[in-house]
Write an enzyme that holds these catalytic residues in place. Structure first.
Site, mmCIF file in Angstrom:
data_model
loop_
_atom_site.group_PDB
_atom_site.id
_atom_site.type_symbol
_atom_site.label_atom_id
_atom_site.label_comp_id
_atom_site.label_asym_id
_atom_site.label_seq_id
_atom_site.Cartn_x
_atom_site.Cartn_y
_atom_site.Cartn_z
ATOM 1 C CG HIS A 72 5.121 -7.577 -10.346
ATOM 2 N ND1 HIS A 72 3.860 -7.999 -10.000
ATOM 3 C CD2 HIS A 72 5.956 -8.620 -10.112
ATOM 4 C CE1 HIS A 72 3.935 -9.249 -9.562
ATOM 5 N NE2 HIS A 72 5.198 -9.639 -9.619
ATOM 6 C CE1 TYR A 200 -5.673 -4.558 -8.306
ATOM 7 C CE2 TYR A 200 -3.879 -4.862 -9.874
ATOM 8 C CZ TYR A 200 -4.334 -4.476 -8.624
ATOM 9 O OH TYR A 200 -3.439 -3.996 -7.695
ATOM 10 N N PRO A 292 -8.330 -0.994 -0.981
ATOM 11 C CG PRO A 292 -8.706 -3.259 -0.570
ATOM 12 C CD PRO A 292 -9.266 -1.893 -0.297
ATOM 13 C CE LYS A 296 -1.397 3.873 -6.266
ATOM 14 N NZ LYS A 296 -0.016 3.734 -6.726
ATOM 15 C CE1 TYR A 384 -1.887 -1.468 -9.581
ATOM 16 C CE2 TYR A 384 0.477 -1.755 -9.317
ATOM 17 C CZ TYR A 384 -0.806 -2.210 -9.116
ATOM 18 O OH TYR A 384 -1.031 -3.394 -8.451
#
Length: 389
Positions: A72, A200, A292, A296, A384
């Site tokens: 991704h 998200y 979550p 991480k 990220y």
């Protein structure tokens, strides 16, 4: 019994540490209180930072991950009925790997079994002795018989409820915790993902996340009260609520189906200091927990493994103790940055009880800034995909 490193906990962090040590000829015995099949039955997140991908390669267990995992190069962020994309590749030149934690664990177990390395399952009454001396040892009970393992070092990879952290006297450790007033209700369904990347989504009704395991297995989450029970949520109720929280373009194309797993995960942030006490080292959930949001948990455990593995390698191969002496400071420096990112992202995306109209406007303003600012997107992308070790 004698070994160089006694690893308590047969989850991914303990197994990864053991496999990395094996590549350098350093002996390690892994103790696990459950069976291998039980460990592999646990459903966990599966977004791997670039650092963890590199560790899997170093450990020689990356072949199936590269063949079956999904690269991704960005993620979608939804709010106010619309969504935008954070481009990891553009901002960092890197990506993340979507590959289930269960599959990571399976690969590590298979490599350990193939190398005929010692893993002892269904152990009870594990006790760490003399960790502050140069001759620590571990005792455990199995089938009613007590066994002692003498070792040079003990790696506590046994999670929040394990014995390792509690071995450090309360007077010698400091704990920091934030409990979030909500949980995540998640389902696994044999349906194609709604998008090629994760979504998200911030919504007035609460947070939602659209994720996946593979082309035919999807993982979806919605924020729910911490007091909710799984039984209170039918599949139909879940899908209905999810569709109300994600951008319309995604809601219109999502394919629903029966859940094959459903659970509620609480959210909290937790860190204990120090992560070393004598010859005992804490790794992963034994030392810290993150919400979550941003995936991480496994990745912070992997960074601990990186620092501990390199410290032990330096000790055994170069007769240099600097790496193990500095382990706690180095690991915690990165842990706190990961905690900050998870805290920030959680605050940005969730609805809080008693949230004022001002607070809601601040969330929307920050989301708008993130959408419009390349610098803000770069900062999020760097966190990220994983800060450097």
């Amino acid at each position: 019994m004698r070994t160089q490193v006694a690893i308590i906990g047969g989850g991914p962090s303990g197994l990864l540490l053991g496999q990395l040590l094996h590549t350098q000829g350093i002996e390690a015995v892994v103790l696990e209180r459950k069976t291998q099949s039980y460990v592999l039955s646990r459903i966990r997140a599966g977004v791997l930072e670039r650092g963890l991908v590199g560790l899997m390669e170093q450990a020689g267990v990356a072949e199936r991950m590269h063949a079956e995992g999904f690269i991704h190069e960005g993620t979608m962020v939804g709010y106010d009925g619309d969504m935008f994309r954070i481009d990891f590749a553009e901002h960092t030149g890197s990506s993340v790997m979507v590959y289930g934690q269960t599959e990571v664990t399976r690969d590590l177990y298979e490599a350990r079994d193939k190398a005929e390395l010692q893993t002892i399952y269904e152990v009870e009454e594990v006790v760490i002795h003399d960790a502050k001396t140069d001759a620590p040892y571990v005792t455990y009970s199995k089938d009613g018989r007590e066994t002692r393992i003498d070792c040079d070092f003990v790696a506590g990879c046994d999670g929040f409820h394990g014995v390792s952290r509690k071995t450090i006297p309360e007077a010698q450790r400091r704990e920091y915790e934030k409990v979030y007033p909500f949980g995540w209700l998640g389902i696994l369904s044999e349906t194609p993902p709604v998008d090629d990347e994760l979504i998200y989504s911030n919504s007035e009704r609460g947070f939602a996340l659209c994720s996946m395991r593979n082309d035919h297995l999807s993982r979806y989450y919605i924020q729910c009260p911490a007091t909710d029970s799984v039984e209170a949520w039918s599949d139909d109720a879940f899908w209905h609520e999810l569709k109300r929280r994600i951008p319309q373009s995604a809601a219109d194309t999502i394919i629903t189906g029966p859940s094959i797993e459903k659970s509620i995960a609480p959210l909290r942030s937790f860190v204990t200091e120090p992560m070393r006490w004598g010859r005992l080292f804490l790794c992963g959930d034994a030392a810290h927990i993150v919400p979550p949001t941003g995936a991480k948990g496994l990745n912070t455990a992997a960074s601990d493994v990186h620092y501990l593995y390199n410290g032990l390698k330096q000790f055994y191969l170069d007769q240099d103790s600097d790496g193990i002496d500095q382990y706690s400071e180095r690991a915690l420096a990165r842990v706190w940055k990961a905690e900050r990112f998870s805290w920030w992202f959680s605050n940005l995306m969730h609805t809080y009880p008693g949230q004022s109209e001002f607070d809601k406007k601040m969330q929307l303003a920050e989301l708008a800034f993130l959408r419009q600012s390349p610098a803000a997107q770069a900062a999020m992308a760097q966190n990220y995909v994983g800060l450097p070790y």
